[in-house]
Motif scaffolding. Structure first.
Motif, PDB file in Angstrom:
ATOM      1  N   LEU A   7      35.221  44.477  43.490  1.00  0.00           N
ATOM      2  CA  LEU A   7      35.506  44.488  41.922  1.00  0.00           C
ATOM      3  C   LEU A   7      34.685  44.897  40.844  1.00  0.00           C
ATOM      4  O   LEU A   7      35.587  45.503  40.004  1.00  0.00           O
ATOM      5  CB  LEU A   7      35.345  43.072  41.539  1.00  0.00           C
ATOM      6  CG  LEU A   7      36.004  42.501  40.241  1.00  0.00           C
ATOM      7  CD1 LEU A   7      37.486  42.877  40.032  1.00  0.00           C
ATOM      8  CD2 LEU A   7      35.862  41.005  40.182  1.00  0.00           C
ATOM      9  N   ARG A   8      33.297  45.520  41.152  1.00  0.00           N
ATOM     10  CA  ARG A   8      32.339  46.108  39.910  1.00  0.00           C
ATOM     11  C   ARG A   8      32.923  47.524  40.827  1.00  0.00           C
ATOM     12  O   ARG A   8      33.311  48.196  39.317  1.00  0.00           O
ATOM     13  CB  ARG A   8      31.160  46.208  40.844  1.00  0.00           C
ATOM     14  CG  ARG A   8      30.859  45.036  40.113  1.00  0.00           C
ATOM     15  CD  ARG A   8      29.358  45.485  40.814  1.00  0.00           C
ATOM     16  NE  ARG A   8      28.266  45.323  41.375  1.00  0.00           N
ATOM     17  CZ  ARG A   8      27.988  44.187  42.472  1.00  0.00           C
ATOM     18  NH1 ARG A   8      28.217  43.252  41.738  1.00  0.00           N
ATOM     19  NH2 ARG A   8      27.271  44.229  43.316  1.00  0.00           N
ATOM     20  N   ASN A  40      36.250  47.853  38.046  1.00  0.00           N
ATOM     21  CA  ASN A  40      36.003  47.999  37.426  1.00  0.00           C
ATOM     22  C   ASN A  40      35.220  49.542  36.711  1.00  0.00           C
ATOM     23  O   ASN A  40      35.460  49.829  35.805  1.00  0.00           O
ATOM     24  CB  ASN A  40      34.783  46.919  36.670  1.00  0.00           C
ATOM     25  CG  ASN A  40      35.827  45.641  36.965  1.00  0.00           C
ATOM     26  OD1 ASN A  40      37.118  45.517  36.701  1.00  0.00           O
ATOM     27  ND2 ASN A  40      35.550  43.978  36.889  1.00  0.00           N
ATOM     28  N   GLY A  71      47.208  45.338  39.893  1.00  0.00           N
ATOM     29  CA  GLY A  71      46.058  45.380  40.185  1.00  0.00           C
ATOM     30  C   GLY A  71      45.394  46.631  40.212  1.00  0.00           C
ATOM     31  O   GLY A  71      46.902  47.495  40.576  1.00  0.00           O
ATOM     32  N   THR A  72      44.228  46.545  40.537  1.00  0.00           N
ATOM     33  CA  THR A  72      43.763  48.338  40.549  1.00  0.00           C
ATOM     34  C   THR A  72      43.501  49.285  41.752  1.00  0.00           C
ATOM     35  O   THR A  72      43.478  47.955  42.800  1.00  0.00           O
ATOM     36  CB  THR A  72      42.340  48.706  39.815  1.00  0.00           C
ATOM     37  OG1 THR A  72      41.943  47.874  38.637  1.00  0.00           O
ATOM     38  CG2 THR A  72      41.641  50.193  40.127  1.00  0.00           C
ATOM     39  N   THR A  83      42.388  42.331  41.879  1.00  0.00           N
ATOM     40  CA  THR A  83      42.587  41.969  40.307  1.00  0.00           C
ATOM     41  C   THR A  83      41.821  41.873  39.584  1.00  0.00           C
ATOM     42  O   THR A  83      40.306  41.628  39.770  1.00  0.00           O
ATOM     43  CB  THR A  83      43.929  40.949  40.412  1.00  0.00           C
ATOM     44  OG1 THR A  83      43.223  40.457  40.591  1.00  0.00           O
ATOM     45  CG2 THR A  83      44.896  41.021  41.030  1.00  0.00           C
ATOM     46  N   LYS A  84      41.374  41.428  39.045  1.00  0.00           N
ATOM     47  CA  LYS A  84      40.556  41.499  37.152  1.00  0.00           C
ATOM     48  C   LYS A  84      39.765  40.021  37.801  1.00  0.00           C
ATOM     49  O   LYS A  84      38.451  40.034  37.348  1.00  0.00           O
ATOM     50  CB  LYS A  84      41.240  41.319  36.304  1.00  0.00           C
ATOM     51  CG  LYS A  84      41.805  42.335  35.737  1.00  0.00           C
ATOM     52  CD  LYS A  84      42.161  42.249  33.560  1.00  0.00           C
ATOM     53  CE  LYS A  84      42.528  43.802  33.992  1.00  0.00           C
ATOM     54  NZ  LYS A  84      42.585  43.556  32.318  1.00  0.00           N
ATOM     55  N   ASN A  85      40.308  39.165  38.677  1.00  0.00           N
ATOM     56  CA  ASN A  85      39.661  38.053  39.014  1.00  0.00           C
ATOM     57  C   ASN A  85      39.288  38.535  40.479  1.00  0.00           C
ATOM     58  O   ASN A  85      38.371  37.133  41.426  1.00  0.00           O
ATOM     59  CB  ASN A  85      40.417  36.675  39.053  1.00  0.00           C
ATOM     60  CG  ASN A  85      41.955  37.039  39.216  1.00  0.00           C
ATOM     61  OD1 ASN A  85      42.176  37.848  39.978  1.00  0.00           O
ATOM     62  ND2 ASN A  85      42.341  35.814  39.129  1.00  0.00           N
ATOM     63  N   ASP A 126      46.921  36.101  40.792  1.00  0.00           N
ATOM     64  CA  ASP A 126      47.543  37.720  39.992  1.00  0.00           C
ATOM     65  C   ASP A 126      47.375  38.206  38.428  1.00  0.00           C
ATOM     66  O   ASP A 126      48.555  37.204  37.908  1.00  0.00           O
ATOM     67  CB  ASP A 126      48.784  38.134  40.406  1.00  0.00           C
ATOM     68  CG  ASP A 126      48.134  38.096  41.878  1.00  0.00           C
ATOM     69  OD1 ASP A 126      47.131  38.032  42.597  1.00  0.00           O
ATOM     70  OD2 ASP A 126      49.215  38.802  42.813  1.00  0.00           O
ATOM     71  N   ASP A 127      47.017  39.185  38.064  1.00  0.00           N
ATOM     72  CA  ASP A 127      47.681  39.219  36.420  1.00  0.00           C
ATOM     73  C   ASP A 127      48.417  40.025  36.863  1.00  0.00           C
ATOM     74  O   ASP A 127      49.157  41.418  37.554  1.00  0.00           O
ATOM     75  CB  ASP A 127      45.927  40.687  35.738  1.00  0.00           C
ATOM     76  CG  ASP A 127      45.006  39.595  36.163  1.00  0.00           C
ATOM     77  OD1 ASP A 127      43.595  40.247  36.288  1.00  0.00           O
ATOM     78  OD2 ASP A 127      45.072  38.442  35.704  1.00  0.00           O
TER      79      ASP A 127
END
Length: 226
Positions: free
Chosen positions: A72-73, A76, A171-172, A194-196, A225-226
Motif C-alpha cells: 500500500l505504501r 501511494n 485501484g492502483t 485499493t486505498k484501504n 473497493d474504491d
C-alpha cells in the motif's frame, strides 16, 4: 701533468653534462607521467562515470516493510503510473512491454519492466517510480516460458498499458504481466490495490482489452473497493 689534468677536467665535464641530461630526461618523464593518467586511473574514472547508469537509485527511498503494509505504501508513493512506466520503457527499448512490476528494493521504489525489443531480444529495465528515469538495463537470455510469452506478445492486439488502464478504475495498478497460467491462451494478469489496502487480480483479454475473468481478492482486509 697538465695533460692528465686536462683529461680529468674533460671527463668531469662530460660526467656533469651527462648527469644534467639525465636529470632533464627524468624530469621530462615525470612531467609526462603526471600529464597522462595511468590505465588504472582511467579504469577508475570510467567506472565512476558509468556507475549511475548501471546501478542508479530511485528518487523515492522506501523503508522496510515492518508492518505488512509495504504494498500500500508503495502504491501511494509512486508518482509514475503503470502506463507511464510502459511508455518510458518503450522509449528506451522500442518493442512490446510484456511485464511491469512496482517494487521496493535496494535502489528504492522502482518499476521493473520487461520488453520484447524489435531486435527480438528480451530486455529488462529498472525505472525510477518517481521520475521514470532508466536506472538499470540489461539483456535477459530467457527460457522456454519467456519465449512463449514473447510469442503471445507478438500476437496480442492490446498492450500492457491498455490492460493497466482497464483495471485502473479498481485501484492502483502495481503489476501487469502477459501470463498463460490461467488457461490455454495467454492473458494480461493485472494486480491492483485499493486505498484501504485490498488487493485484486484482473485478467484482461489481450485481443479485446476486456476483462476476461472476475477479479479475485488477494487478501481479507476490511473495507470495500474504491
Amino acid at each position: 701533468m697538465k695533460r692528465h689534468l686536462i683529461i680529468a677536467t674533460a671527463a668531469a665535464a662530460a660526467l656533469i653534462a651527462g648527469g644534467t641530461v639525465t636529470a632533464v630526461a627524468a624530469n621530462s618523464d615525470s612531467s609526462s607521467a603526471s600529464a597522462q593518467p595511468s590505465a588504472q586511473q582511467t579504469a577508475r574514472h570510467t567506472a565512476a562515470s558509468t556507475a549511475q547508469v548501471r546501478d542508479g537509485r530511485s528518487s523515492i527511498p522506501m523503508a522496510d516493510d515492518a508492518d505488512g503494509q509495504g504494498d500500500l505504501r508503495e502504491a501511494n508513493a509512486a508518482k509514475v503510473t503503470a502506463p507511464a512506466a510502459a511508455a518510458a520503457a518503450l522509449k528506451a527499448v522500442p518493442g512490446t512491454v510484456t511485464a511491469l512490476d512496482l517494487d521496493a528494493d535496494r535502489p528504492g521504489l522502482v518499476w521493473d519492466a520487461e520488453v520484447l525489443g524489435k531486435d527480438g531480444k528480451q530486455h529488462e529495465l529498472t525505472l525510477d517510480a518517481g521520475t521514470a528515469r532508466v536506472l538499470n538495463q540489461h539483456l535477459d537470455r530467457g527460457d522456454e516460458d519467456d519465449r512463449a510469452q514473447q510469442r503471445a506478445a507478438q500476437n496480442a492486439r492490446t498492450t500492457a498499458a491498455d490492460a493497466a488502464r482497464t483495471a485502473a478504475p479498481h485501484g492502483t495498478v502495481t503489476s501487469v504481466e502477459l501470463d498463460d497460467d490461467h488457461g490455454a491462451k495467454a492473458t494480461w494478469e493485472v494486480e491492483t490495490i485499493t486505498k484501504n489496502g485490498k488487493q485484486h487480480t484482473f485478467l484482461v483479454d489481450p485481443q479485446s482489452d476486456k476483462p476476461s475473468a472476475t477479479p479475485s481478492q488477494d487478501n481479507d482486509n476490511d473495507g470495500s473497493d474504491d
